[in-house]
Design an enzyme around this catalytic site. Structure first.
Site, PDB file in Angstrom:
ATOM      1  N   GLY A 251      -0.312  -4.697   1.298  1.00 51.13           N
ATOM      2  CA  GLY A 251      -1.657  -4.455   0.949  1.00 51.13           C
ATOM      3  C   GLY A 251      -1.264  -4.928  -0.777  1.00 51.13           C
TER       4      GLY A 251
ATOM      5  N   GLU B 251      -2.688  -8.672   0.317  1.00 51.65           N
ATOM      6  CA  GLU B 251      -3.992  -8.765   0.149  1.00 51.65           C
ATOM      7  C   GLU B 251      -4.780  -8.856  -0.778  1.00 51.65           C
ATOM      8  OE1 GLU B 251      -3.262  -5.784   3.027  1.00 51.65           O
ATOM      9  OE2 GLU B 251      -4.350  -6.561   4.832  1.00 51.65           O
TER      10      GLU B 251
ATOM     11  N   GLU C 281       4.089  -5.806   7.678  1.00 56.66           N
ATOM     12  CA  GLU C 281       3.207  -4.507   9.086  1.00 56.66           C
ATOM     13  C   GLU C 281       3.614  -3.935  10.910  1.00 56.66           C
ATOM     14  OE1 GLU C 281       1.885  -6.114   6.809  1.00 56.66           O
ATOM     15  OE2 GLU C 281       0.747  -4.976   5.670  1.00 56.66           O
TER      16      GLU C 281
ATOM     17  N   ALA D  91       0.974  -1.320  -0.016  1.00 54.13           N
ATOM     18  CA  ALA D  91       0.056  -0.442  -0.259  1.00 54.13           C
ATOM     19  C   ALA D  91       0.907   1.070  -0.572  1.00 54.13           C
ATOM     20  CB  ALA D  91      -0.813   0.257   1.576  1.00 54.13           C
TER      21      ALA D  91
END
Ligand code: NAD
Length: 704
Positions: A104, A107, A127, A65
Site C-alpha cells: 500500500g 501504491e 503481497e 497497508a
C-alpha cells in the site's frame, strides 16, 4: 501549519506539504487514511498552492497497508477513493520516499504524479507471500508505468528493489542525495519552473503482452509457488490492465483481492505473519529490567558454537569461543571464516564487513576469558555430566547476573541449572542448524528461571534477529518433540516398502521445504541414531522404532557427508539419487523385523506422517509447554520448513477440521494399535465439545 492528527499539512511558498507521522513505520492505518482525507479537503481551501508534496516522518515512507485490517470488512473501496482523489488533483502531486516502501505504501506513491526517493529506499510488492495480490491499485497502475512484464517480475518475485532499480524500471523519477525534504522541495520547484502539470498514471495505457509471455509467467508461478493461487490471480489482474480502463481495472482488482483473502493460503500466511510477532510477548511476566548484552562467551567451537558465535558477531557483539584444544578452536574459526567467505562470494556480505565480524570473534582455552561477559552459551557434546560440570565451572567464572544458557536439544535444563548456585540465571537457548541462518530460537525456561534472566534471553533473541519461542522443559521441547512421530512414520513407511523418494516427494509436494529423510541425510543420519541410543528408555517398546536410521548407519551410510544415506550423492553435488543399495538394506532390515511389505498411497503417507505431528502439538499445548498455539506454528514454519501458507501445524489442524484429524488418528489406531496412535486428550475434548483452539485458549486465560 494545520495539525490534522497524525497527518499534517504545511505550506512552503507555493507548495503544500502533506506530512504523515504514524510511528514506527507509517503504516496506512484507518487514522492515516482519515488524516489524508482531511488533508485533501484542507488543500482545496488553500490559496496560491501550485503543487503538493507527500512525505513521511520517521524511519520510512508509508511501509504498507494495515494487515490487521484483513480480518475486518474490505477496505479497498476506501483506498481506491482516497488514492483516486489524490491522483485527480489539478496540480502536480509528488511523493518523496525513504525507507521501505511496500504494498500500500508503494501504491499511494503510484497514485501521485511524480516520485522521488532517498538513495537507500527499497520498494516492493510482498503481497503474494501473504496469499493476496496488491489491492490498492498496484496491479493496475504499475503496468501503466513500467509495463506488464516488469510489473509481474516485481509482484511475483515479492522481493524489494532499490532506488537505482526503481529508476531503471521506470516508476521512480529521481533519487535525492542529502536532505530528502529540501531536495524534494527543490525538485518540485524545478517542475513548476518547467511548467509541468499533473501527470496521472491513470491517463497512460498499459501495452498488452503476447499470450506466450503470460504463459511463461504462469509456468514460473506454478514452479515458484506450488499449491498457491495468489500468484496466478496476480497475473490475471495485471494483464487485465491492458484491456480495462483504470476504474474498471480497479474494481476487478478489488474483487480479486477480496477473493484471495478468503483462501486458505492467505488465511494461513496472515496467521503466521501475526504469530511471528506474538511470540515475544511473555504472558504474566511483570514489567522489569533486562540486562544488557554487550559481550558473549560460547563454550564449544563445533557446529553450533561456531554458528552461534557468528550470530553475535553479525549483531556487532564481541564474542569469545572456548574449547578444549587449540586445534578445536582453529577448526571452529576456519569453518566460520569459510561461511563468511561464501557470503562474500554470493554478494551477501562486503569483504570489509567480513573482516569486521571476524575481528569480533576471539578464542580462549579457559573460562577466565568469560570473567566480564554478559552471557555464556554452552554448545558442547550432548552429555549431561559434561554440561553439569561446565555450568558449575561457569558459575564460578562469570560475573553475578551473567545469563548462562545451554544449547542442549534433549537434556533437562532444570538439572543443568541446579549444577549452579544461580539457577535463576539459567535458561536453554535452542538454536537450529545452521545457527547463523535459521531464524528460530527456542528459549527454554525452567521453574527456577528468574524474570530478569527471562527478559534478557528474549531480548537477546531480538538482538540476534531471531524469532524466540518460549517453552518449558520437556523432552525435545516443541520442535523435536513434534518431529518424533512425524519422522517415526516416515521411517516405518520405508521399512514397509515405500522408497525414500516416494515418502519425501509426497511431503515436499504438500509443501514441506524438504522431505524428512532427505533432512536426515543432510544433518547426518547418525545424529538421530545417537539421540535414540542415548534415550532408548524414553521411547515406546517398538522393535521397529527408527530402525531405518539404524540400518543405514550400521552399514556406514551417514548421509550427505559420506555420499550415502537414504539416497546416494555424487561428489560436490547435493542432488539425491535413489540407491538400490539403500533400498536393499531397508528391505533386509524389514525382513529381519518381520515388517510386512505393501504399497502406500500418497494420501496414506501424508496422513501418517502429519497426523502424529499435529497430535503432539495438542499435547504440548495442553501441558502448557508453550504459551499459545500459534507459537507452535511459528516453531514449525520458521524452524522446520513447514509451509507458511498452510499456517503451521495447529492452524492446519483446524483447517482440515479437528474431527477429521481425530477420525484419522483413530483409524490408524485401529490399524496399527495404540502404541503410537493415542489421540491427544485435548484433541478429543475439543472435538467432543465442538470448540476451537481459540475457544480453549480464551477459557484458559479467563480461568488464570
Ligand atoms: P559438535 O560436536 O559439533 O561440537 C561440540 C564442541 O564442543 C567440540 O568442538 C568440542 O571440542 C567441544 N567441547 C567438548 N567438551 C568441551 C569442554 N569441556 N569445554 C569446551 N569445549 C568442549 O556439537 P554440536 O553439533 O555443535 O552440538 C553442540 C550442542 O548443541 C549439543 O548439545 C547438541 O545437542 C546441540 N544442538 C545441536 C544441533 C545440530 O544440528 N548439530 C542443533 C541444535 C542443538
Amino acid at each position: 501549519m494545520q495539525d490534522l492528527g497524525i497527518v499534517r499539512i504545511e505550506q512552503d511558498g507555493e507548495i503544500a506539504v502533506i506530512v504523515i507521522n504514524n510511528p514506527p513505520v507509517n503504516t496506512i492505518t484507518a487514522a492515516v487514511r482519515a488524516g489524508l482525507e482531511r488533508a485533501l479537503r484542507t488543500l482545496a481551501s488553500l490559496t496560491a498552492v501550485r503543487a503538493v508534496l507527500l512525505r513521511c516522518e520517521g524511519s520510512s515512507f508509508c511501509s504498507g497497508a494495515d494487515i490487521g485490517e484483513f480480518k475486518g470488512p474490505p477496505m479497498e473501496a476506501e483506498y481506491r477513493d482516497l488514492f483516486g482523489r489524490l491522483e485527480a488533483q489539478s496540480i502536480p502531486v509528488i511523493a518523496a520516499m525513504h525507507g521501505t516502501v511496500l504494498g500500500g505504501g508503494l501504491e499511494i506513491a503510484l497514485a501521485c504524479h511524480y516520485r522521488v526517493a532517498a538513495p537507500g529506499t527499497r520498494f516492493g510488492f510482498p503481497e503474494v507471500t501473504l496469499g493476496i495480490i496488491p489491492g490498492a491499485g498496484g496491479t493496475q497502475r504499475m503496468p501503466r508505468l513500467i509495463g506488464i512484464e516488469k510489473s509481474l517480475e516485481l509482484i511475483l518475485s515479492a522481493r524489494p528493489v532499490d532506488a537505482g532499480q526503481a529508476m531503471t524500471l521506470g516508476f521512480l523519477d529521481e533519487t535525492i542525495e542529502g536532505d530528502l525534504t529540501i531536495g524534494a522541495l527543490a525538485y518540485v520547484r524545478r517542475l513548476l519552473a518547467a511548467g509541468a502539470g499533473p501527470r496521472r498514471t491513470s491517463d497512460r495505457p498499459a501495452a498488452p503482452v503476447a499470450a506466450e509471455v503470460v504463459a511463461k509467467f504462469k509456468e514460473r508461478a506454478g514452479k515458484q509457488y506450488p499449491n498457491r493461487v495468489a500468484p496466478l490471480t496476480a497475473i490475471e489482474a495485471v494483464t487485465a490492465s491492458a484491456r480495462l480502463p483504470l476504474d474498471q481495472g480497479l474494481l476487478l482488482e478489488d474483487r480479486m483481492v477480496n477473493g484471495a483473502k478468503l483462501t486458505p493460503e492467505s488465511r494461513g500466511s496472515v496467521h503466521v505473519f501475526f504469530a511471528d510477532r506474538e511470540t515475544r510477548k511473555v504472558l504474566g511476566l511483570p514489567d522489569g529490567s533486562s540486562r544488557e548484552i554487550r559481550s558473549a562467551g560460547i563454550v564449544g567451537a563445533g557446529t553450533m558454537g561456531g554458528g552461534i558465535a557468528m550470530c553475535f558477531a553479525n549483531a556487532g557483539i564481541p564474542v569469545t569461543l572456548v574449547d578444549t584444544t587449540t586445534e578445536a578452536l582453529q577448526r571452529g574459526l576456519a569453518v566460520i571464516e569459510k561461511n563468511y567467505q561464501s557470503m562474500v562470494k554470493r554478494g551477501r556480505l562486503q569483504l570489509e564487513d567480513k573482516e569486521k565480524r571476524l575481528a569480533l570473534i576471539g578464542t580462549a582455552l579457559d573460562y577466565r576469558a568469560f570473567a566480564d561477559v554478559d552471557v555464556v552459551i554452552e554448545a558442547v557434546f550432548e552429555d549431561m555430566e559434561l554440561k553439569k560440570k561446565i555450568f558449575s565451572a561457569l558459575d564460578g567464572a562469570t560475573k553475578p547476573g551473567a545469563l548462562l544458557a545451554s544449547n542442549t536439544s534433549t537434556l533437562d535444563v532444570t538439572e543443568i541449572a541446579r549444577a549452579t548456585r544461580r539457577p535463576s540465571d539459567v535458561v536453554g537457548t535452542h538454536f537450529f542448524s545452521p545457527a547463523n541462518v535459521m531464524p528460530l530460537l527456542e528459549v527454554i525456561r525452567t521453574d527456577l528461571t528468574g524474570p530478569t534472566a527471562l527478559r534478557t534471553a528474549m531480548n537477546m533473541a531480538k538482538l540476534l534477529r531471531k524469532t524466540p519461542v518460549l517453552a518449558r522443559v520437556c523432552y525435545g521441547f516443541v520442535g523435536n518433540r513434534m518431529m518424533e512421530g512425524y519422522a517415526r512414520e516416515a521411517e516405518r513407511i520405508v521399512l514397509e516398502g515405500a522408497t525414500p523418494q516416494q515418502v519425501d516427494s509426497v511431503l515436499e509436494q504438500w509443501g514441506m521445504a524438504m522431505g524428512i529423510l532427505a533432512v536426515f541425510d543432510m544433518a547426518g543420519v547418525e545424529v538421530g541414531v545417537n539421540v535414540h541410543k542415548a534415550n532408548a528408555d524414553r521411547y515406546p517398546p517398538d522393535p521397529t522404532y527408527y530402525q531405518a536410521d539404524f540400518a543405514l548407519v550400521e552399514a556406514g551410510r551417514l548421509g550427505q557427508k559420506n555420499g550415502k544415506g537414504y539416497y546416494r550423492y555424487e561428489a560436490g553435488d547435493r542432488a539425491r539419487h535413489e540407491d538400490p543399495e539403500a533400498l536393499a538394506l531397508l528391505r533386509a532390515r524389514a525382513q529381519q523385523l518381520g515388517v510386512p511389505q505393501r504399497l502406500h498411497s500418497d494420501q496414506e503417507i501424508l496422513m501418517r506422517c502429519l497426523y502424529p505431528l499435529l497430535n503432539e502439538g495438542f499435547r504440548i499445548l495442553q501441558e502448557g509447554v508453550v504459551q499459545r498455539a500459534s507459537d507452535i506454528d511459528v516453531v514449525w514454519t520458521s524452524g522446520y520448513g513447514f509451509p507458511r501458507y498452510r499456517g503451521g501445524p495447529m492452524f492446519y489442524a483446524e483447517l482440515i477440521g479437528l474431527e477429521t484429524l481425530l477420525e484419522g488418528i483413530e483409524s490408524f489406531r485401529k490399524e496399527f494399535g495404540p502404541m503410537h496412535w493415542e489421540p491427544a486428550p485435548l484433541l478429543i475434548e475439543l472435538v467432543k465439545q465442538g470448540r476451537t483452539i481459540a475457544d480453549w485458549e480464551q477459557a484458559k486465560a479467563v480461568a488464570a
